[in-house]
Design an enzyme around this catalytic site. Structure first.
Site, short mmCIF file in Angstrom:
data_model
loop_
_atom_site.label_atom_id
_atom_site.label_comp_id
_atom_site.label_asym_id
_atom_site.label_seq_id
_atom_site.Cartn_x
_atom_site.Cartn_y
_atom_site.Cartn_z
N SER A 144 45.26 -4.88 14.71
CA SER A 144 46.23 -5.75 14.03
C SER A 144 45.94 -5.64 12.53
O SER A 144 44.86 -6.02 12.08
CB SER A 144 46.05 -7.18 14.54
OG SER A 144 46.88 -8.08 13.84
N LYS A 170 49.51 -2.77 15.19
CA LYS A 170 50.35 -3.95 14.95
C LYS A 170 50.35 -4.24 13.47
O LYS A 170 49.30 -4.29 12.83
CB LYS A 170 49.78 -5.10 15.78
CG LYS A 170 50.21 -6.50 15.38
CD LYS A 170 49.89 -7.47 16.52
CE LYS A 170 49.34 -8.79 16.03
NZ LYS A 170 49.08 -9.74 17.14
N LYS A 172 51.41 -6.91 10.55
CA LYS A 172 51.84 -8.26 10.24
C LYS A 172 52.99 -8.16 9.24
O LYS A 172 52.90 -7.39 8.27
CB LYS A 172 50.68 -9.06 9.65
CG LYS A 172 49.59 -9.36 10.66
CD LYS A 172 50.09 -10.35 11.70
CE LYS A 172 48.95 -10.80 12.63
NZ LYS A 172 49.42 -11.83 13.57
N ASP A 198 54.35 -8.21 13.97
CA ASP A 198 54.10 -9.61 14.32
C ASP A 198 54.45 -10.48 13.11
O ASP A 198 53.83 -10.35 12.05
CB ASP A 198 52.63 -9.81 14.71
CG ASP A 198 52.31 -11.22 15.20
OD1 ASP A 198 53.22 -12.08 15.22
OD2 ASP A 198 51.14 -11.47 15.56
N GLU A 223 56.68 -9.34 17.74
CA GLU A 223 55.96 -10.53 18.21
C GLU A 223 56.37 -11.77 17.42
O GLU A 223 56.38 -11.75 16.19
CB GLU A 223 54.45 -10.27 18.07
CG GLU A 223 53.54 -11.34 18.64
CD GLU A 223 52.06 -10.94 18.59
OE1 GLU A 223 51.76 -9.73 18.46
OE2 GLU A 223 51.20 -11.83 18.67
N ASP A 248 53.97 -15.13 21.43
CA ASP A 248 52.55 -15.49 21.25
C ASP A 248 52.49 -17.02 21.16
O ASP A 248 52.33 -17.71 22.19
CB ASP A 248 52.02 -14.78 19.99
CG ASP A 248 50.61 -15.18 19.57
OD1 ASP A 248 50.01 -16.08 20.19
OD2 ASP A 248 50.08 -14.61 18.59
N LYS A 272 46.50 -15.16 24.88
CA LYS A 272 45.21 -15.48 24.25
C LYS A 272 44.66 -16.65 25.05
O LYS A 272 45.28 -17.72 25.08
CB LYS A 272 45.40 -15.92 22.80
CG LYS A 272 45.97 -14.84 21.89
CD LYS A 272 46.21 -15.37 20.49
CE LYS A 272 46.79 -14.29 19.59
NZ LYS A 272 47.22 -14.83 18.28
N GLY A 300 44.20 -11.44 20.01
CA GLY A 300 42.90 -11.77 19.43
C GLY A 300 43.05 -12.85 18.38
O GLY A 300 44.15 -13.11 17.89
O1 OSB Z 1 49.22 -13.77 15.66
O2 OSB Z 1 48.01 -12.50 16.82
C1 OSB Z 1 48.12 -13.28 15.88
C2 OSB Z 1 44.78 -13.54 14.03
C3 OSB Z 1 44.80 -14.86 13.66
C4 OSB Z 1 45.89 -15.63 13.98
C5 OSB Z 1 46.97 -15.08 14.67
C6 OSB Z 1 46.95 -13.75 15.05
C7 OSB Z 1 45.86 -12.96 14.70
C8 OSB Z 1 45.74 -11.53 14.98
C9 OSB Z 1 44.34 -11.00 15.04
O3 OSB Z 1 46.69 -10.78 15.07
C10 OSB Z 1 44.10 -9.93 16.02
C11 OSB Z 1 42.63 -9.62 16.15
O4 OSB Z 1 41.83 -10.51 16.52
O5 OSB Z 1 42.26 -8.48 15.89
MG MG Z 2 50.61 -13.08 17.07
#
Ligand code: OSB
Ligand code: MG
Length: 396
Positions: A144, A170, A172, A198, A223, A248, A272, A300
């Site tokens: 990510s 992924k 952001k 995401d 996402e 999510d 999660k 994660g």
């Molecule tokens: O939206 O998936 C998410 C981390 C903190 C809060 C929200 C998200 C995330 C990640 C981290 O995408 C993914 C990782 O732990 O590598």
């Molecule tokens: Mg997410």
């Protein structure tokens, strides 16, 4: 040999806060993290067996309403008193006890509940993954990537991730850092790499035409584009874009997952275990999705190696068919708090530890001691009578 009892009887819960700096800041649409404040738990049962667990709540309430500080309060005030010195027939009995007339605080509940599953697995002499019903021996892994200052910087990171073997990348995104960024990455990595975006709830349904522009890049999924609790508008958006929506934030329990499926609000679920209140809930979501032909993957929360052990075990269940956000330790930290550290092979696989009972990694207690900034010990009433001066709380 008699089958080991799965009964649980917790005697003590020790809470610790550690601070672990990330190798680089992680920016999502609603905030940035540079150092993780991580809540770790040490559970101890009446026989003296100990187990580490992790609460995934962040420092700020931007992703979830919970934070490390609300979780600390919830565990010490409401959760620990419901489990300490109260025998359970098995770990699946913990969630109903924590849900009875007790709303919210899912990440706090999950930390304790998942620790109970790991303790029961260790007592049963089984690796946690197998105890949960997992069948896979290695998990496809994704990365990510946080929001960057410019598309080229993101493309550089994506190219490095492709070279490292990650099976899904992924990105952001947020308004103003979306189409151009995704376009630059797709151009850099080529058509074969599994890419997704995401938004962490950064858009509105009125942005549907804009989001439909992402269809041009062959994303595996988009996402959580819309509201954190929304299902109805996501269903409307899904009818207007070709890219599969993955939820999510919205999926907080199995009922929300069933509603997503019934309404067509998404075609994929990011599970999660912290967000959904623990393993019993995560497994129920996994099973409901599997019955409906909806694939899932394990998300994660920038966990330490302790939380990662729980996620990897869960991700070994059979319907976790898409790569998880289960990047190796070195992607986050100079040095993790477990040995061995989590690694990924050149094919983008993280091995499920199956060699020994329980978590399958050793917690580096000396390192955790060095990183600890706060500690509190809660004892069951019976041991309290013998050892502690003040009701409800005891210092070691
Ligand atoms: O939206 O998936 C998410 C981390 C903190 C809060 C929200 C998200 C995330 C990640 C981290 O995408 C993914 C990782 O732990 O590598
Ligand atoms: Mg997410």
């Amino acid at each position: 040999m008699p089958r080991p009892s799965l009964a649980l009887d917790l005697d003590r819960i020790a809470l610790r806060e550690i601070r672990l700096p990330l190798i680089e800041p992680f920016r999502i649409s609603s905030g940035v993290v540079t150092e993780r404040r991580i809540l770790l738990l040490e559970l101890r049962d009446a026989d003296g067996l100990e187990m580490w667990a992790e609460c995934v709540a962040g420092e700020q309430p931007n992703y979830s309403p919970e934070t490390i500080d609300t979780a600390w309060y919830a565990i010490t005030t409401w959760i620990a008193p419901r489990v300490l010195g109260r025998p359970f027939d098995g770990p699946d009995a913990v969630r109903p006890e924590l849900e009875r007339d007790f709303r919210g605080h899912s990440m706090a509940k999950a930390a304790v509940e998942m620790g109970c599953w790991a303790l029961a697995a260790e007592r049963a002499g089984m690796p946690l993954a197998r105890f949960l019903g997992g069948t896979q021996t290695a998990i496809l892994t994704g990365i990510s990537l946080g929001i960057q200052a410019a598309p080229a910087a993101l493309a550089t990171r994506a190219l490095a991730a492709k070279a490292a073997g990650y099976r899904k990348i992924k990105l952001k995104i947020k308004p103003g850092a979306d189409v151009e960024y995704v376009a630059a990455v797709r151009e850099a990595v080529g058509p074969e790499v599994a890419l997704m975006a995401d938004a962490n709830s950064a858009y509105a349904l009125a942005d549907a035409d804009h989001l439909a522009r992402l269809d041009a890049f062959g994303l595996t999924m988009l996402e959580q584009p819309l509201g954190r609790e929304d299902l109805v508008q996501h269903a409307a958006l899904q009818r207007r874009i070709a890219t599969p929506i993955c939820l999510d934030e919205t999926i907080t329990d199995v009922d929300r997952a069933r509603d997503m499926i019934a309404l067509g609000s998404g075609r994929i679920v990011n599970i999660k275990p912290g967000r959904v209140g623990g393993f019993a809930s995560a497994i129920a979501i996994h099973d409901a999705c599997q019955s409906a032909g909806v694939p899932v993957w394990c998300g994660g929360m920038l966990e330490s190696g302790v939380g990662r052990a729980y996620n990897v075990a869960l991700a070994s269940l059979p319907n976790f068919t898409l790569p998880g956000d289960l990047s190796p330790s070195a992607r986050y930290w100079e040095r993790d708090v477990v040995t061995p550290e989590w690694t990924m092979d050149a094919e983008g696989l993280v091995a499920v530890p199956l060699e020994r009972p329980g978590l399958g990694v050793t917690v580096d207690v000396d390192r955790i001691d060095d990183l600890t900034t706060r500690r509190e010990v809660l004892a069951a009433p019976r041991s309290l009578a013998a050892t502690a001066p003040e009701p409800g709380r005891a210092d070691r």
